[in-house]
Motif scaffolding. Structure first.
Motif, PDB file in Angstrom:
ATOM      1  N   PHE A  85       0.833  -1.206   0.000  1.00 29.91           N
ATOM      2  CA  PHE A  85       0.000   0.000   0.000  1.00 29.91           C
ATOM      3  C   PHE A  85       0.864   1.252   0.000  1.00 29.91           C
ATOM      4  O   PHE A  85       0.604   2.208  -0.759  1.00 29.91           O
ATOM      5  CB  PHE A  85      -0.927  -0.014   1.217  1.00 29.91           C
ATOM      6  CG  PHE A  85      -1.650   1.282   1.435  1.00 29.91           C
ATOM      7  CD1 PHE A  85      -2.667   1.685   0.579  1.00 29.91           C
ATOM      8  CD2 PHE A  85      -1.306   2.115   2.501  1.00 29.91           C
ATOM      9  CE1 PHE A  85      -3.329   2.893   0.779  1.00 29.91           C
ATOM     10  CE2 PHE A  85      -1.963   3.316   2.707  1.00 29.91           C
ATOM     11  CZ  PHE A  85      -2.973   3.706   1.846  1.00 29.91           C
ATOM     12  N   ALA A  86       1.903   1.283   0.840  1.00 24.53           N
ATOM     13  CA  ALA A  86       2.776   2.450   0.902  1.00 24.53           C
ATOM     14  C   ALA A  86       3.452   2.705  -0.440  1.00 24.53           C
ATOM     15  O   ALA A  86       3.571   3.851  -0.892  1.00 24.53           O
ATOM     16  CB  ALA A  86       3.819   2.255   2.008  1.00 24.53           C
ATOM     17  N   CYS A  89       1.135   4.237  -3.049  1.00 23.26           N
ATOM     18  CA  CYS A  89       0.880   5.655  -2.819  1.00 23.26           C
ATOM     19  C   CYS A  89       2.070   6.538  -3.189  1.00 23.26           C
ATOM     20  O   CYS A  89       1.893   7.687  -3.614  1.00 23.26           O
ATOM     21  CB  CYS A  89       0.526   5.887  -1.346  1.00 23.26           C
ATOM     22  SG  CYS A  89      -1.038   5.158  -0.818  1.00 23.26           S
ATOM     23  N   LEU A  90       3.306   6.017  -3.059  1.00 19.09           N
ATOM     24  CA  LEU A  90       4.491   6.858  -3.181  1.00 19.09           C
ATOM     25  C   LEU A  90       5.423   6.478  -4.325  1.00 19.09           C
ATOM     26  O   LEU A  90       6.390   7.195  -4.593  1.00 19.09           O
ATOM     27  CB  LEU A  90       5.289   6.806  -1.872  1.00 19.09           C
ATOM     28  CG  LEU A  90       4.557   7.308  -0.623  1.00 19.09           C
ATOM     29  CD1 LEU A  90       5.328   6.938   0.639  1.00 19.09           C
ATOM     30  CD2 LEU A  90       4.355   8.818  -0.695  1.00 19.09           C
ATOM     31  N   GLY A  91       5.142   5.378  -5.010  1.00 20.85           N
ATOM     32  CA  GLY A  91       6.052   4.889  -6.030  1.00 20.85           C
ATOM     33  C   GLY A  91       6.217   5.800  -7.233  1.00 20.85           C
ATOM     34  O   GLY A  91       7.178   5.651  -7.986  1.00 20.85           O
ATOM     35  N   TRP A  92       5.320   6.749  -7.431  1.00 18.56           N
ATOM     36  CA  TRP A  92       5.403   7.656  -8.574  1.00 18.56           C
ATOM     37  C   TRP A  92       6.354   8.828  -8.321  1.00 18.56           C
ATOM     38  O   TRP A  92       6.670   9.598  -9.234  1.00 18.56           O
ATOM     39  CB  TRP A  92       4.021   8.209  -8.910  1.00 18.56           C
ATOM     40  CG  TRP A  92       3.373   8.944  -7.770  1.00 18.56           C
ATOM     41  CD1 TRP A  92       2.704   8.401  -6.718  1.00 18.56           C
ATOM     42  CD2 TRP A  92       3.362  10.355  -7.558  1.00 18.56           C
ATOM     43  NE1 TRP A  92       2.269   9.372  -5.854  1.00 18.56           N
ATOM     44  CE2 TRP A  92       2.662  10.587  -6.358  1.00 18.56           C
ATOM     45  CE3 TRP A  92       3.880  11.439  -8.262  1.00 18.56           C
ATOM     46  CZ2 TRP A  92       2.456  11.866  -5.849  1.00 18.56           C
ATOM     47  CZ3 TRP A  92       3.672  12.721  -7.756  1.00 18.56           C
ATOM     48  CH2 TRP A  92       2.962  12.915  -6.562  1.00 18.56           C
ATOM     49  N   PRO A 210      -4.863   5.082  -9.345  1.00 15.69           N
ATOM     50  CA  PRO A 210      -5.883   5.032  -8.289  1.00 15.69           C
ATOM     51  C   PRO A 210      -6.392   3.606  -8.039  1.00 15.69           C
ATOM     52  O   PRO A 210      -6.673   3.250  -6.890  1.00 15.69           O
ATOM     53  CB  PRO A 210      -6.997   5.934  -8.834  1.00 15.69           C
ATOM     54  CG  PRO A 210      -6.296   6.877  -9.765  1.00 15.69           C
ATOM     55  CD  PRO A 210      -5.209   6.070 -10.382  1.00 15.69           C
ATOM     56  N   MET A 211      -6.472   2.798  -9.094  1.00 11.78           N
ATOM     57  CA  MET A 211      -6.944   1.428  -8.916  1.00 11.78           C
ATOM     58  C   MET A 211      -5.946   0.612  -8.089  1.00 11.78           C
ATOM     59  O   MET A 211      -6.339  -0.183  -7.228  1.00 11.78           O
ATOM     60  CB  MET A 211      -7.164   0.770 -10.276  1.00 11.78           C
ATOM     61  CG  MET A 211      -7.639  -0.695 -10.184  1.00 11.78           C
ATOM     62  SD  MET A 211      -9.137  -0.909  -9.176  1.00 11.78           S
ATOM     63  CE  MET A 211     -10.329  -0.053 -10.218  1.00 11.78           C
ATOM     64  N   ALA A 217      -4.974  -0.808  -0.715  1.00 11.87           N
ATOM     65  CA  ALA A 217      -5.633  -0.377   0.520  1.00 11.87           C
ATOM     66  C   ALA A 217      -6.592  -1.454   1.014  1.00 11.87           C
ATOM     67  O   ALA A 217      -6.665  -1.744   2.215  1.00 11.87           O
ATOM     68  CB  ALA A 217      -6.371   0.937   0.293  1.00 11.87           C
ATOM     69  N   ILE A 218      -7.317  -2.051   0.071  1.00 10.95           N
ATOM     70  CA  ILE A 218      -8.202  -3.162   0.433  1.00 10.95           C
ATOM     71  C   ILE A 218      -7.392  -4.337   0.970  1.00 10.95           C
ATOM     72  O   ILE A 218      -7.752  -4.973   1.957  1.00 10.95           O
ATOM     73  CB  ILE A 218      -9.043  -3.592  -0.785  1.00 10.95           C
ATOM     74  CG1 ILE A 218     -10.021  -2.477  -1.171  1.00 10.95           C
ATOM     75  CG2 ILE A 218      -9.791  -4.885  -0.509  1.00 10.95           C
ATOM     76  CD1 ILE A 218     -10.755  -2.729  -2.471  1.00 10.95           C
TER      77      ILE A 218
END
Length: 451
Positions: A85-86, A89-92, A210-211, A217-218
């Motif tokens: 999840f982390a 969110c931050l890999g970009w 976002p997907m 997150a799920i």
């Protein structure tokens, strides 16, 4: 031979043993036994003190339970889902994987409460990924070591439990007080990781999807639920920190047992890439079977077996130091510094220097009962000083010559200890900067406390 000479020789001797690699527990134990003989204290006092620490300290029962929680979430696959999840969110961002490793450390710390467990778990999972992603192996190992520092600040925290036990402070208040400073530590280290990665061009970028964020997150929902369960229960007073630790262990065991057959049913027992999984698969973690529980418990027991005796002999050491008048000597020196800020910064300097050569537990047990009353006498709020003290102690985890997290990171990544040191410097600057801000702004430690 005078008493002063004997004390000096004994102290020098155990210092040499420490430098030769003798475990800290034995080093302190040798000093305690030697000083007991010199002061003509009965040796049965040591045995009585060792027993009293664990028979009278109900709060300390949370320590082995939170250690077990860390091992359970690692083995069940929840820790991997939190790191996924982390990264989503931050890999970009340039340095996103390094920042994701630090974020994963923060999330893992919010369940386990242990610095070494955080470093070992996240380091073993993400170090190979960072090296594949173009990061310097020394930097990726240093990142895992630095990220582990928040393991004792973000609640639940084993060391907060010990501090509260020693100073008779509400452990639930200490847990809540660590939330904002712990989050700031993660943010400060992320900024340092971004700057280093940007300057060196490290890391392969992934698109912000976002997907992917939603799916990870799920997939991490069980980790979020465990974090929320602990914080909700303690913050609302539904259960004590010790009871919270027991509840979390029970939750992790149930999740592990139920997830294993479901995981095999949905994915055939194989762990696939996030993009290849359905939403249903993301809801279930890898899990573990009943036959694996004894080995998981044994690993936790081994860590507890290292920490528990260390706490006990450090308590006896603190008692002997009181007999020698060390409390009055250190207290007189700190008090002589003057007012609020002089006492505060002198105390911080003492903690920082002590953290360079000792693990956080003996630092806390020996120095906290001495420095905390002095700080309180000049107007430092006890809970705020606890946070200041332990943030400083946590920085010692990546400060040579001791630097426990550096040894742990070296062990799990294979990068030699001394090769890590260069890349810990930016993280040290970030953590010290946050430490100073926390010391100068009391509201950061007390804003979330119940009124």
């Amino acid at each position: 031979m005078t008493d002063g000479t004997i004390i000096t020789l004994l102290s020098v001797g155990v210092t040499l043993l420490f430098m030769l690699g003798v475990p800290v527990f034995l080093v302190i134990g040798y000093w305690v036994v030697g000083m007991s003989f010199m002061l003509q204290l009965p040796l049965d006092n040591i045995g009585a003190a060792l027993g009293d620490v664990f028979t009278d300290g109900f709060a300390l029962l949370a320590m082995p339970l939170f250690i077990l929680t860390g091992d359970l979430i690692n083995r069940s696959g929840i820790a991997r889902r939190l790191s996924d999840f982390a990264y989503a969110c931050l890999g970009w961002i340039r340095g996103g994987l390094a920042m994701a490793a630090l974020g994963a450390c923060g999330l893992f710390a919010a369940i386990s409460g242990s610095n070494s467990a955080t470093t070992a778990t996240i380091g073993s999972m993400l170090h190979p990924e960072m090296v594949k992603g173009g990061y310097d192996p020394r930097f990726s190992a240093a990142t895992a070591a630095a990220g582990g520092t928040v393991g004792i600040i973000i609640p639940p925290s084993i060391i907060f439990i010990v501090y509260g036990f020693l100073l008779n402070l509400p452990i639930s208040d200490l847990f809540v007080a660590g939330i904002i400073p712990g989050t700031m530590m993660v943010g400060g280290m992320m900024l340092a990781a971004f700057i280093i990665s940007w300057r060196n061009g490290w890391g392969y970028l992934i698109g912000l999807s976002p997907m992917r964020v939603l799916k990870t997150a799920i997939g991490a929902w069980l980790g979020f639920f465990a974090i929320g369960l602990v914080l909700w229960g303690i913050y609302t007073g539904k259960f004590s920190p010790t009871e919270a630790a027991g509840v979390t262990v029970g939750f992790c065991v149930i999740v592990g047992f139920l997830s294993l057959p479901l995981h095999k049913l949905l994915s055939g027992g194989e762990e696939r890439e996030v993009n290849d999984k359905s939403i249903t698969e993301m809801l279930v973690v890898q899990g573990f079977g009943p036959l694996e529980l004894p080995s998981i418990t044994m690993r936790s027991a081994q860590i507890t077996g290292i920490l528990a005796p260390l706490i006990a002999v450090s308590v006896v050491m603190q008692q002997i130091l009181s007999v020698l008048g060390a409390q009055q000597i250190i207290g007189g020196f700190v008090t002589s510094m003057g007012g609020y800020y002089a006492v505060l910064f002198t105390s911080m300097a003492i903690v920082f220097v002590a953290g360079m050569v000792l693990e956080s537990l003996p630092v806390t047990i020996i120095l906290a009962p001495i420095l905390a009353p002095i700080a309180h006498s000049v107007g430092v709020e006890p809970v705020q000083f606890a946070v200041i003290f332990l943030v400083g102690a946590s920085i010692g985890f990546i400060t040579p010559p001791y630097g426990l997290n550096l040894y742990v990171a070296s062990g799990v990544t294979g990068v030699p200890y001394f090769r890590l040191l260069r890349y810990t410097v930016p993280y040290l600057f970030a953590l010290i900067s946050v430490w100073l801000i926390v010391a100068l702004v009391p509201a950061l430690s007390t804003a979330l406390l119940p009124t």
